[in-house]
Design an enzyme around this catalytic site. Structure first.
Site, mmCIF file in Angstrom:
data_model
loop_
_atom_site.group_PDB
_atom_site.id
_atom_site.type_symbol
_atom_site.label_atom_id
_atom_site.label_comp_id
_atom_site.label_asym_id
_atom_site.label_seq_id
_atom_site.Cartn_x
_atom_site.Cartn_y
_atom_site.Cartn_z
ATOM 1 N N ASP A 83 54.131 -8.133 124.794
ATOM 2 C CA ASP A 83 55.367 -7.527 124.656
ATOM 3 C C ASP A 83 55.922 -8.264 123.505
ATOM 4 O OD1 ASP A 83 57.490 -5.623 124.398
ATOM 5 O OD2 ASP A 83 57.969 -6.390 126.659
ATOM 6 N N LYS A 84 57.102 -7.672 123.018
ATOM 7 C CA LYS A 84 57.908 -8.333 121.980
ATOM 8 C C LYS A 84 59.391 -8.358 122.307
ATOM 9 C CE LYS A 84 60.250 -5.783 119.714
ATOM 10 N NZ LYS A 84 61.483 -5.368 119.047
ATOM 11 N N SER A 86 63.423 -8.817 120.823
ATOM 12 C CA SER A 86 64.354 -9.281 119.610
ATOM 13 C C SER A 86 65.741 -9.643 120.019
ATOM 14 C CB SER A 86 64.390 -7.931 118.854
ATOM 15 O OG SER A 86 65.466 -8.234 117.969
ATOM 16 N N SER A 186 67.744 -16.385 130.287
ATOM 17 C CA SER A 186 68.111 -14.759 130.476
ATOM 18 C C SER A 186 67.201 -14.046 130.088
ATOM 19 C CB SER A 186 69.443 -14.605 130.289
ATOM 20 O OG SER A 186 69.950 -13.411 130.153
#
Length: 440
Positions: A83-84, A86, A186
């Site tokens: 996954d990525k 941003s 987080s």
């Protein structure tokens, strides 16, 4: 047995907390046995005293383990779970192309995404511009889509990293949001709950970035890479440019339209292409689907050229209850604004700077984002044909085309666009799309 106040005292006095102490505290946040005042106190002590790398890893893993951690082993998938994430920007629509591109190359992408936050657009909000699109399939359906299609983009359910939700809500009202160990925990608690083999972080830099300076963006990227690898997930980060809107559009439906055009080859914004490709390359290499940059790029270009990536996107939309012919007929399905017209600069010159954050806030003001959680979004509004840094602006070249619900809204947005884009009599030096790659 630990006492919350003793853990707070220990950190207040500048000592490192043990893994057991951190887990006790985080589980107490989840179980409501730790008060909001105690959460606030610990957050503030961490803000001032920072955390060691072992503490950061413990915090992240404790928050991850406060809820469900997805496990894909039973599906016997024949590729890596990747996954990525941003840190968010304006016109940052990479997820919509990246997920299908990586899935078309043999990866599995269980992307748990977010809504818009402040000036940044949210992937879930963009997808909800597609009629019927379901961002909350149940767990079994989510697993089925990953198995069958290779990618699904869904919203965070309450079972994933529940301690983070309460911790973040307290940080938000106690001026402790901008602490690197707490931001790292987080972000990663939610991502690592996806049960990943590999992760790439896209950390934005510039006027539209979450972190205010290059140095802080770099520090956050290094922290995330260190903690995620410490938690056993192969992770790299890219520092990418957010000194201008990344895509040619900013909004919800307008960005989905651009994502489909990117996948089909109808139109690919060069900077958006650079950043999307660079992130996909990281995912293929970390996921061991390619041995190096050249092999990864060749595979990714092939799935764009042969239509496989666009096909995977279409299958994902259909699997998540959107139209089955969305890729072919996106214009039929995406909402369009009542008023679309270009805005021009009052003077001539080269674009030397852009307040990307202000442009993002202008989209929110038009109704394209939320000021508070209860707001409804107008998916049709936004900007297209955005001018870029270095463009020569005269009476022929608009700054953008504004899609608004009425003339008053258009006028307000036009004022914001003109104020956010600075012209000069000489062209600025060009900035890279990707500044730096960070590995462990």
């Amino acid at each position: 047995m630990f006492l919350a106040q003793e853990i707070i005292r220990k950190k207040r006095d500048g000592h490192a907390l043990s893994d057991e102490e951190i887990r006790f505290f985080i589980n107490g946040i989840r179980d409501n046995t730790i008060s909001e005042g105690q959460i606030a106190a610990l957050a503030m002590t961490i803000f001032f005293h920072d955390m060691t790398m072992p503490e950061r890893v413990s915090l992240t893993m404790a928050m991850r383990d406060s809820g469900t951690v997805l496990d894909w082993k039973s599906l016997n998938l024949n590729g890596p779970i990747v996954d990525k994430h941003s840190t968010g920007g304006v016109g940052d629509v990479t997820s919509l192309m990246l997920g299908p591109m990586v899935a078309a190359c043999g990866g599995y992408v269980p992307m748990i995404s977010g809504r818009g936050l402040g000036h940044t657009g949210g992937t879930l909000d963009k997808l909800e511009a597609i009629p019927g699109f379901d961002i909350f399939p149940d767990d079994n359906r989510f697993r089925e889509i990953i198995q069958d299609v290779g990618v699904a983009i869904i919203g965070q359910t309450s079972s994933l990293a529940p301690a983070d939700k309460r911790f973040y809500a307290t940080r938000d009202i106690t001026a402790t949001v901008d602490s690197i160990p707490l931001i790292t925990g987080s972000i990663l608690a939610k991502k690592l709950a996806e049960g990943l083999d590999a992760l790439v972080m896209d950390v934005k830099v510039g006027s539209g970035a979450f972190m205010p300076t290059y140095e802080l963006s770099e520090a956050l990227a290094e922290a995330i890479v260190g903690v995620a690898n410490g938690a056993g997930v192969r992770t790299t980060a890219l520092l990418t440019d957010m000194n201008q809107v990344l895509a040619s559009s900013a909004g919800n439906a307008v960005e989905v339209r651009e994502a489909v055009q990117f996948l089909t080859g109808e139109y690919r914004n060069p900077r958006l292409f650079d950043v999307t490709m660079a992130l996909c390359v990281e995912m293929l290499i970390s996921g061991q689907l390619a041995k190096d940059d050249a092999e990864a790029r060749a595979k990714l270009q092939a799935v764009l050229d042969n239509g496989k990536a666009a096909e995977v996107f279409g299958r994902m939309v259909a699997a998540q209850k959107g139209p089955s012919d969305f890729v072919e007929n996106y214009d039929k399905y995406l909402p369009t604004a009542m008023l679309s017209k270009a805005v021009y600069a009052d003077t001539e010159g080269f674009i030397s700077a852009m307040d990307t954050r202000a442009l993002g806030m202008a989209v929110v003001s038009m109704g394209g984002g939320r000021r508070q959680a209860s707001d409804t979004i107008d998916y049709s509004v936004g900007f297209t044909d955005m001018a870029r840094l270095g463009d020569s602006i005269d009476g022929q070249r608009p700054l953008a085309v504004i899609h608004a619900k009425d003339e008053a809204s258009w006028q307000e947005a036009a004022k914001a666009v003109k104020a956010a884009i600075i012209l000069d009599d000489k062209a600025p030096a060009s900035t890279p799309s990707v500044y730096r790659r960070i590995t462990e």
